[in-house]
Design an enzyme around this catalytic site. Structure first.
Site, PDB file in Angstrom:
ATOM      1  N   LYS A  76       0.856  -1.185   0.000  1.00  0.00           N
ATOM      2  CA  LYS A  76       0.000   0.000   0.000  1.00  0.00           C
ATOM      3  C   LYS A  76       0.898   1.242   0.000  1.00  0.00           C
ATOM      4  CE  LYS A  76      -3.902   2.131   2.477  1.00  0.00           C
ATOM      5  NZ  LYS A  76      -4.893   1.997   3.570  1.00  0.00           N
ATOM      6  N   SER A 151      -9.901   2.279   2.689  1.00  0.00           N
ATOM      7  CA  SER A 151      -8.995   3.048   1.872  1.00  0.00           C
ATOM      8  C   SER A 151      -7.978   2.193   1.103  1.00  0.00           C
ATOM      9  CB  SER A 151      -8.218   4.034   2.753  1.00  0.00           C
ATOM     10  OG  SER A 151      -7.364   3.330   3.639  1.00  0.00           O
ATOM     11  N   SER A 175     -10.388  -0.051   6.812  1.00  0.00           N
ATOM     12  CA  SER A 175      -9.743   0.057   5.493  1.00  0.00           C
ATOM     13  C   SER A 175      -9.090  -1.206   4.964  1.00  0.00           C
ATOM     14  CB  SER A 175      -8.704   1.175   5.509  1.00  0.00           C
ATOM     15  OG  SER A 175      -9.342   2.422   5.518  1.00  0.00           O
TER      16      SER A 175
END
Lengths: 489, 95, 482
Positions: A76, A151, A175
């Protein structure tokens, strides 16, 4: 190869049937093919990835490889990775080359894993649909007109579309778990403090926690073995003894006491999702689990509490982006104040600015007690609810998200509707408890698309091994986790 | 505690985010909705409940007083918008 | 109308640690810009703070030294504001729960033409740990400021007093005493030029006899006692004149300009501050146990107050002498070394204060720069005490020692300063003097005491100053009264 478990990939490498370079090439190939559509990655650097793969192949040849050596992971873009562009999904950091490695990145590097690229995400991890990214939205591989969740939307799409062996994510209010539910894979948010936050760009420091996003519980366990562990550079890192998260995977579930919080099955839950969750519960009953009704009376307050605490911390965490030492600086400015005001107005997107403003407001003179202090008190009540619940059960189950993936653009103009995506996930962040989402089935087909539904597991502090065991047992008797979206084979 | 346009401008200034009138209008609308959500907290009686800052009841660990960092100025300043002779440059600071 | 000034101080003391309060970057002064600014110091995305143990121990030492409450649990908070030398956009400080609570310190205010010297207790409100900011340098590039973050993250202990002081002299006496104390207990190097010890002074005035506090103005960043004195005097006068002209004092932060001797309000701090303090989620509560305190207490040096009391009882020194000798740890240590080397306490006290420190003051040096070490001074004191030389002759020896000679006996020998203590020789000299000054003898016998002193003087003169004055006195008296 692309649908193999980490364990199988590891065996392929160990047996030299496939080299890490070949494996990395395979995934890079898929990224070249599918990423232009899905937009799961913000930054790809084939040269760097292949250099790591080559180094991994040397380790394998030398016989010093461990399980994850040579396996390509998506990271990420919230984790600083030395010499990699690290944007956190923001224009503010669009040109930021991280000069150091986050703890999580260092851990993967240490075992010789390959960094396949940096995945798309909601800007500064603020969002539940990946639509706030400066680098554009991410498409849900199960239905390209829908969002992957957020997210960690890029990591989610990358795992679902098999554009990586597995990925990392972070979870501040859901998330990891919400996108896991929307994209049909396994995601774990560990106990707060188990994975170091060093080098993980902060959103809400007291809630942020990194975790694995992978096809199965077993994959998550192998990743946890690498990710978890004490780090002296993070004051909130817990000095918990190192565990082998695969050790308990095969334990039988007989006698497992599962709590079903009535608040998670109340109004607001889609019937499609409820049906899938009920079926999963039935499967668990067959596996020997016992069910008890429990209550988390303050759970409904977790959203208001979260939307005070997270923005408050974020407003302060994001003050460092001032255009002085790194990051976006506006082209034209009259003076220092003007430079600050314009750089930040241009560098941050709408949602981030909104949360900075809320956070600034709730901390400002005269409002602190009514908002921030009150929220911290209710946070205590929410944590106490879980404490009481775990006296009655070993693990809590329920839906991860009230509904399946929604259409791109559907909620962008209604922040409150968007925030409700996390209604079942936020409480665990507030309490610091571990939470998981595992694929449990699909909704009734809409426009020819089956949309995944996740089952949420919530464990007591440090019960990750047990949760992984509970998830693994389910994945031994179901195959939801091996299902792949159409059109990406 | 109804939010007003002057409130929006004040907090935007505190947060150093430039905001024009039409943005302020839109923001007021959205923030009002979010604050309404937050207001649900006020119904809860929290008398005597201690605030929770951390999920675990642990105390601060202390670091030995040892210099461990080395000079990485050049590497760090590659990301800087403006530097001169090792200094980060900003518009003149007036005291 | 008669006015009263009310003063409180906030002092930022840089703690003597090797590394920064929340990172492993060096705190050494004077490095090239930003070469001691690690990833935490420049607040790169993702970095986190970890608290320096030594900084905490310094805070505990200070708490113990001012007899303060030390919080078993204190909390770090974020003070949010934007400034280019504040890389995170917030300063990690302590707000609601500081590490050191209420304490006190006794100050000595020197005598002036208007009053005698006096002592006063100043109450410490609190002392808290926080990080220093970087520095903004102006003028290197046109219309730009350069930011150096080497200092960012240096540990500070901010020490806050109650508004207990009523004159610039009291404020300066407090600041000096505090300056000495933090060096005494080894938590700060006290280097004011380098900014290790900086004072913010809150000044307000009110009609004498009233109790309500006036509106205060804060004079920022005073790093010299002289400037502090000037700034307070100017500010007080300015406030009184403003009020007497019918004006109103607005709360403000002001800067002192040493060139003009005036204070002026800062432009950058005009807007009302709203620091939005909240507990720093990156740090956990700081716990200090009784055992932690005890361990540190056992390593602490004897404190000035205790040492002063001991000097009074052990060496029979006056309160004034004891207080002067304990005005700095270096002086106190020097004094005690003289005694340990065999020097008489009272004589040692006189020579340390009147000789060494007086001389150092005129040369603007400190005791560590003294050309005479304690052991050598002890030799001089021993020779005076044993009657080898007179106190007066001692001054000549002292001068020689100051210019670098170190063998006391050799100096006495070379300068022929040895005191004559031979009774026979002195008697012979007295006889001569009496014969030569018959008039004075008659006057003495007629009851004129003054004549006696004149005869002593004549005898001393005859001995070229070497006769033991006590013996001269005694023998002369015996002969005259016979």
């Amino acid at each position: 190869m692309i649908n193999q478990s980490l364990k199988n990939l590891s065996q392929l490498l160990a047996s030299k049937a496939v080299s890490s370079v070949e494996m990395t090439q395979t995934f890079l190939e898929r990224i070249r093919q599918y990423n232009p559509t899905i937009n799961a990655y913000i930054t790809i650097d084939e040269e760097k990835s292949l250099a790591q793969a080559k180094a991994a192949d040397s380790l394998i040849a030398a016989g010093t490889a461990t399980t994850l050596t040579g396996i390509p992971f998506a990271q990420k873009d919230i984790f600083c990775a030395k010499d990699w562009r690290t944007t956190c999904g923001s224009k503010m950091l669009a040109n930021f080359i991280a000069p150091y490695d986050a703890h999580v990145i260092a851990q993967f590097n240490h075992v010789g894993a390959v960094n396949l690229g940096k995945t798309n995400m909601d800007e500064f991890a603020m969002g539940s649909s990946n639509e706030t990214s400066y680098f554009g939205g991410v498409k849900n591989p199960w239905d390209l007109t829908r969002v992957p969740g957020g997210s960690s939307g890029g990591s989610a799409a990358a795992v679902a579309a098999r554009l990586c062996a597995a990925a990392t994510g972070t979870d501040t209010g859901g998330s990891i778990r919400q996108p896991a539910s929307l994209c049909g894979f396994t995601g774990l948010k560990p106990t707060y403090g188990l994975v170091s936050r060093y080098g993980m760009i902060a959103f809400a420091s007291s809630l942020d926690q990194a975790g694995p996003m992978a096809k199965s519980a077993e994959d998550c366990a192998l990743m946890m073995n690498v990710m978890a562990g004490f780090d002296a550079r993070d004051s909130t890192s817990l000095n918990h003894p190192k565990e082998d998260y695969t050790a308990k995977l095969e334990q039988p579930l007989a006698g497992l006491k599962v709590g079903l919080p009535k608040e998670y099955f109340a109004e607001g839950l889609d019937s499609d999702v409820a049906k899938v969750v009920d079926e999963a519960i039935a499967t668990y009953q067959k596996l020997g689990a016992e069910f008890v009704d429990i209550s988390l009376p303050n759970a409904s307050l977790s959203i208001p509490v979260y939307y005070v605490l997270a923005p408050a911390e974020a407003s302060s965490n994001l003050s460092r982006y001032d255009g002085v030492r790194y990051g976006h600086r506006t082209a034209q400015y009259d003076d220092l104040m003007d430079m600050y005001m314009k750089s930040r107005a241009e560098g941050f997107g709408e949602e981030v600015k909104r949360r900075i403003l809320i956070g600034t407001y709730v901390l400002s003179a005269g409002y602190y007690d009514a908002y921030y202090l009150k929220a911290q008190q209710i946070r205590h009540l929410i944590a106490d609810d879980f404490k009481a619940a775990f006296k009655q059960c070993d693990i809590i189950m329920g839906p991860t998200v009230p509904s399946t993936a929604f259409k791109t653009g559907e909620k962008t103009d209604d922040p409150v509707a968007m925030y409700l995506q996390d209604i079942y996930t936020i409480a665990t962040n507030l309490a610091g408890l571990p939470g998981m989402s595992i694929p449990a089935g699909f909704s009734a087909s809409i426009d020819g698309h089956d949309l995944p539904v996740g089952l949420q597991l919530i464990g007591n502090y440090f019960d990750e091994a047990r949760m992984l065991n509970v998830a693994h047992a389910y994945q031994q008797v179901t195959d939801w986790h091996t299902a792949m979206p159409k059109g990406i084979e | 505690m109804a939010l007003t346009i002057p409130d929006i401008k004040r907090i935007a200034h505190l947060a150093r985010i430039e905001i024009n009138d039409s943005e302020a209008d839109k923001t007021l609308n959205k923030l009002t909705g979010i604050l309404a959500l937050i207001e649900e907290m006020q119904a809860v009686d929290t008398t005597g409940i201690s605030p929770m800052s951390h999920s675990q009841d642990v105390v601060q660990r202390l670091r030995e007083d040892v210099v461990t960092a080395s000079n990485q100025r050049d590497a760090f300043q590659r990301n800087a918008p403006a530097v001169d002779r090792g200094l980060y440059l900003v518009p003149k600071v007036i005291e | 109308m008669e006015w009263e000034v009310v003063i409180g101080l906030e002092t930022h003391t840089q703690l003597r640690t090797k590394s920064k309060i929340f990172s492993g970057a060096s705190t050494a002064y004077g490095a090239e810009p930003n070469t001691q600014a690690c990833e935490v110091s420049i607040a790169l995305p993702g970095v986190l703070p970890v608290l320096n143990k030594e900084a905490v121990q310094c805070a505990i030492k200070f708490g113990l030294a001012v007899d303060a409450e030390i919080a078993p649990r204190s909390v770090f908070s974020r003070k949010n504001y934007f400034y280019p030398d504040l890389p995170k956009g917030y300063q990690i400080s302590q707000f609601e729960l500081p590490v050191v609570g209420k304490g006190k310190m006794t100050i000595q205010v020197p005598a002036t033409s208007k009053h005698e010297a006096y002592e006063k207790v100043i109450h410490i409100t609190r002392a808290h740990l926080e990080e220093d900011a970087g520095k903004s340098l102006h003028g290197a590039v046109d219309d730009m400021s350069g930011i150096d973050l080497n200092r960012a993250g240096t540990p500070l202990l901010e020490i806050v007093t109650e508004p207990d002081m009523r004159s610039a002299a009291e404020a300066v006496a407090y600041a000096k005493k505090l300056h000495e104390l933090v060096q005494w207990i080894g938590i700060c190097d006290g280097n004011m030029q380098e900014g290790s010890f900086r004072c913010d002074v809150n000044v307000s005035v009110r009609p004498k006899g009233t109790t309500e506090l006036g509106t205060r103005r804060e004079i920022k960043n005073l790093n010299s006692f002289k400037f502090m004195q000037q700034a307070i005097v100017y500010e007080t006068q300015w406030q009184i004149e403003t009020l007497e002209d019918g004006g109103k004092i607005e709360q403000a932060t002001v800067l002192f300009n040493p060139d003009t001797g005036e204070t002026r309000a800062m432009r950058s701090k005009e807007e009302a501050n709203d620091y939005r303090y909240f507990p720093d989620p990156d740090l956990l509560p700081l716990a200090i146990t009784e055992a932690d305190q005890a361990a540190i207490k056992s390593q602490m040096p004897e404190l000035p107050e205790a040492m002063k009391a001991r000097f009074e009882s052990e060496y029979a020194l006056s309160s004034y002498d004891a207080s002067t000798l304990t005005s700095s740890k270096a002086i106190a240590d020097y004094f005690e070394s003289v005694i340990q080397a065999g020097g008489d306490a009272k004589l040692a006290a006189n020579w340390v204060m009147g000789g060494v420190t007086a001389k150092l003051n005129t040369e603007d040096k400190t005791i560590v720069d003294s050309p005479i070490n304690a052991a050598t001074l002890a030799q001089l004191v021993i020779r005076i005490a044993d009657g080898t030389i007179s106190n007066n002759a001692g001054k000549q020896v002292f001068e020689a020692m100051w210019s670098g000679e170190s063998d006391v006996d050799a100096i006495i020998e070379a300068k022929g300063l040895k005191q004559v203590s031979d009774t026979g020789a002195i008697e012979a000299m007295i006889d001569e003097v009496l014969t030569a000054n018959a008039t004075m003898v008659d006057e003495y016998k007629a009851g004129k005491e003054k004549a006696f002193n004149a005869l002593v003087g004549q005898t001393m003169k005859a001995s070229k100053g070497k006769a033991n004055p006590a013996q001269v006195n005694a023998l002369l008296k015996k002969k005259l009264d016979a």
